[in-house]
Write an enzyme that holds these catalytic residues in place. Sequence first.
Site, short mmCIF file in Angstrom:
data_model
loop_
_atom_site.label_atom_id
_atom_site.label_comp_id
_atom_site.label_asym_id
_atom_site.label_seq_id
_atom_site.Cartn_x
_atom_site.Cartn_y
_atom_site.Cartn_z
N ASP A 13 1.11 -1.22 0.07
CA ASP A 13 -0.05 0.06 0.07
C ASP A 13 0.89 1.31 0.05
O ASP A 13 0.14 2.42 0.73
CB ASP A 13 -1.04 0.08 1.05
N GLU A 14 2.02 1.26 -0.72
CA GLU A 14 2.74 2.50 -0.56
C GLU A 14 2.49 3.42 -1.65
O GLU A 14 2.98 4.53 -1.76
CB GLU A 14 4.07 1.84 -0.81
N GLY A 15 1.52 2.91 -2.41
CA GLY A 15 0.86 3.83 -3.62
C GLY A 15 1.49 3.54 -5.00
O GLY A 15 1.60 4.34 -5.82
N LYS A 16 1.89 2.18 -5.15
CA LYS A 16 2.29 1.66 -6.34
C LYS A 16 1.31 1.82 -7.55
O LYS A 16 1.65 2.34 -8.63
CB LYS A 16 2.46 0.10 -6.06
N GLY A 40 -4.44 -4.38 -3.77
CA GLY A 40 -5.66 -3.25 -3.99
C GLY A 40 -4.94 -2.08 -4.37
O GLY A 40 -4.19 -1.44 -3.70
N HIS A 41 -4.75 -1.79 -5.81
CA HIS A 41 -4.07 -0.53 -6.15
C HIS A 41 -5.04 0.55 -6.70
O HIS A 41 -5.80 0.29 -7.43
CB HIS A 41 -2.90 -1.19 -7.30
N THR A 130 -5.92 -11.60 3.64
CA THR A 130 -7.19 -10.85 2.81
C THR A 130 -8.41 -11.77 2.61
O THR A 130 -9.32 -11.81 1.93
CB THR A 130 -6.66 -10.23 1.51
N GLN A 223 1.89 -6.23 -3.22
CA GLN A 223 2.32 -6.23 -1.94
C GLN A 223 3.69 -5.37 -1.71
O GLN A 223 3.72 -4.34 -2.37
CB GLN A 223 2.53 -7.80 -1.63
N THR A 299 -8.65 -3.50 -0.48
CA THR A 299 -9.06 -4.49 -0.84
C THR A 299 -10.14 -5.00 0.31
O THR A 299 -11.30 -5.52 0.09
CB THR A 299 -8.09 -5.88 -1.05
N PRO A 303 -8.71 -0.96 8.83
CA PRO A 303 -7.93 0.19 8.98
C PRO A 303 -6.36 -0.11 8.97
O PRO A 303 -5.94 -1.33 9.67
CB PRO A 303 -8.21 0.62 10.66
N GLY A 414 0.06 13.87 -3.34
CA GLY A 414 -1.48 13.85 -3.31
C GLY A 414 -1.95 12.63 -4.26
O GLY A 414 -0.90 12.04 -4.75
P1 GDP Z 1 -0.89 0.30 -3.36
O1 GDP Z 1 -1.45 -0.92 -3.39
O2 GDP Z 1 0.62 0.41 -3.16
O3 GDP Z 1 -1.14 0.65 -4.96
O4 GDP Z 1 -1.38 1.42 -2.57
P2 GDP Z 1 -2.81 1.62 -2.14
O5 GDP Z 1 -3.67 2.14 -3.49
O6 GDP Z 1 -3.56 0.58 -1.47
O7 GDP Z 1 -2.91 2.82 -1.06
C1 GDP Z 1 -2.18 4.08 -1.41
C2 GDP Z 1 -3.45 5.00 -1.08
O8 GDP Z 1 -2.77 6.38 -1.09
C3 GDP Z 1 -4.50 5.33 -2.26
O9 GDP Z 1 -5.73 5.65 -1.64
C4 GDP Z 1 -3.82 6.35 -2.85
O10 GDP Z 1 -4.99 6.98 -3.72
C5 GDP Z 1 -3.31 7.26 -2.03
N1 GDP Z 1 -2.28 7.87 -2.30
C6 GDP Z 1 -1.22 7.69 -3.33
N2 GDP Z 1 -0.25 8.32 -3.24
C7 GDP Z 1 -0.66 9.65 -2.56
C8 GDP Z 1 0.13 10.86 -1.96
O11 GDP Z 1 1.15 11.11 -2.36
N3 GDP Z 1 -0.50 11.42 -0.91
C9 GDP Z 1 -1.86 10.96 -0.57
N4 GDP Z 1 -2.52 11.96 0.38
N5 GDP Z 1 -2.46 10.19 -1.17
C10 GDP Z 1 -1.70 9.38 -1.92
P1 IMO Z 2 -0.87 -4.35 -2.27
O1 IMO Z 2 -0.52 -4.74 -3.50
C1 IMO Z 2 -1.04 -4.49 2.05
C2 IMO Z 2 -1.09 -8.46 3.70
C3 IMO Z 2 -2.23 -9.00 4.45
C4 IMO Z 2 -1.77 -10.18 5.56
C5 IMO Z 2 -0.42 -10.75 4.66
C6 IMO Z 2 -1.06 -11.94 4.16
O2 IMO Z 2 -2.30 -3.87 -2.38
O3 IMO Z 2 -0.01 -3.49 -1.61
P2 IMO Z 2 -2.60 -12.77 2.07
O4 IMO Z 2 -4.00 -12.59 1.70
O5 IMO Z 2 -1.62 -12.31 0.99
O6 IMO Z 2 -2.13 -14.35 2.29
O7 IMO Z 2 -2.23 -12.03 3.42
O8 IMO Z 2 -0.23 -9.68 3.68
N1 IMO Z 2 -1.56 -8.06 2.16
C7 IMO Z 2 -1.27 -6.91 2.19
N2 IMO Z 2 -1.14 -5.76 2.82
N3 IMO Z 2 -0.92 -4.49 0.83
C8 IMO Z 2 -1.27 -5.54 0.12
O9 IMO Z 2 -1.48 -5.54 -1.32
C9 IMO Z 2 -1.27 -6.90 0.53
N4 IMO Z 2 -1.52 -8.19 0.18
C10 IMO Z 2 -1.53 -8.86 1.22
O10 IMO Z 2 -2.97 -7.97 5.14
O11 IMO Z 2 -1.15 -9.27 6.58
MG MG Z 3 -2.83 -1.64 -1.69
#
Ligand code: GDP
Ligand code: IMO
Ligand code: MG
Length: 427
Positions: A13-16, A40-41, A130, A223, A299, A303, A414
């Site tokens: 969830d780094e913002g990939k 969940g991207h 998940t 991930q 996904t 929280p 953002g």
């Molecule tokens: P991913 O799984 O690495 O693609 O990241 P996620 O989509 O799960 O979570 C990242 C969240 O941060 C998403 O809701 C994005 O819309 C949001 N986001 C990405 N870059 C930024 C940023 O620079 N600032 C803020 N405030 N939100 C961001």
């Molecule tokens: P993205 O690509 C954050 C975490 C789950 C759990 C562990 C194992 O959006 O960054 P799994 O269902 O893979 O067997 O769960 O990994 N996890 C993630 N956490 N972002 C994800 O994907 C994740 N995919 C799995 O919460 O701790």
């Molecule tokens: Mg994600």
Amino acid sequence: MSVTVLVGSQWGDEGKGKIIDVLTREVDVVVRYQGGSNAGHTVEIGAQRYVLHLIPSGILHEGKQCVIGNGVVVDPVALLKEIDELTERGMPTEGRLHISDRAHIVFPYHKALDESRERLRAKDSKIGTTKRGIGPTYGDKAARTGLRMADLLDPHFGTLLDERLVEKNRILTALGAEPVDASEVQRAYAQAGERLAPYITDTVSLLNRAVNDGKSVLFEGAQGTMLDIDFGTFPYVTSSNATAGGACTGTGIAPHRIDRVIGVVKAYTTRVGEGPFPTELADETGALLGREGREFGATTGRPRRCGWFDAVVARFSAMLNGIDEWAITKLDVLDSLETIRICTAYECGGKRCETIPANIRTLEQCTPVYEDFEGWQCSTKEVSRFEDLPPRARAYVDRLCELTGVPVGILSVGPRRDSTLRVRAEA
Ligand code: GDP
Ligand code: IMO
Ligand code: MG
């Protein structure tokens, strides 16, 4: 022209998704290489918000080719739902999305097993998966009992599936879970096979042809490094290689073809699910990061746990992935803080520790050593050039790079496309 791998460098969830979307303009093909619909991207384009689970985030750019590589585990029903949603929103996938015939299939019994195993784990040893069937599907791949997309198109698919259904339903019953409805699974998967047939292909040849033809290819990691099955906080990890090496085994592109690795890091840290997290903040500052950063799982809606930036994790990630540059995201989330901290090392049993210990119990006992920074306490949300950042924000980013030995290439302030700063490397 380049072959680039983009990896998550923390716990996901780094913002990939956002960074992939920004970079897709410059590439021809975007490829997922591991994971499944546990990912969940999120991509925000104007007022529209898209959350992609299996389909590469590049699909939102018209005309770009997208590939689901052999290293991904594909839930055909979830994939079709995603395809249908994109089509409804004016983003058809035909002719642009290609699924590896070697990718393993997720079945309903994998999800049921995932759920049962979590239920049966003791309270303090739950992983917090998940529940998308990821572990059991990769388990079947390693055990050589899984079925692949090529099997879905085979005339014997029904028989092959039947054998698995009998075995898995026995296991589910023994675990005290409901068996899956075999005839319903057969029906749903036969139907999915028919609909997915035009997408299933030899992506190994397709991708190697693209690279040979000088096309630019971008690998979309799912991930993050600390969730990698080999290098993450085992057993609190996912079941695939989220690190850059996974891009080769998960697509059939040879290592020497890769030109560049981009690591995505948040300017702080989050984690969903269980497992050690040394810089976690269980206080009001942690809650503020969660609120400001809207830190809820894309996904599962859970929280996310929040904490300070951990340079030990980022350094480990830089080393493992060979990261050439950082894409630092969510700097804006820190805007209001008076003091910001970076963890530079851990202290464990009276000793200083600069890397991640393999023993999970040792890691659980590590306490962070912090360096403190004065916050900039003004908005960075509208900043469009790196040079225009408040000096304290620049100092924070500079220190983060210094501590990790990696320069910043992209800075995000953002969720939207235009909140992205490209940073030129100083020669
Ligand atoms: P991913 O799984 O690495 O693609 O990241 P996620 O989509 O799960 O979570 C990242 C969240 O941060 C998403 O809701 C994005 O819309 C949001 N986001 C990405 N870059 C930024 C940023 O620079 N600032 C803020 N405030 N939100 C961001
Ligand atoms: P993205 O690509 C954050 C975490 C789950 C759990 C562990 C194992 O959006 O960054 P799994 O269902 O893979 O067997 O769960 O990994 N996890 C993630 N956490 N972002 C994800 O994907 C994740 N995919 C799995 O919460 O701790
Ligand atoms: Mg994600």
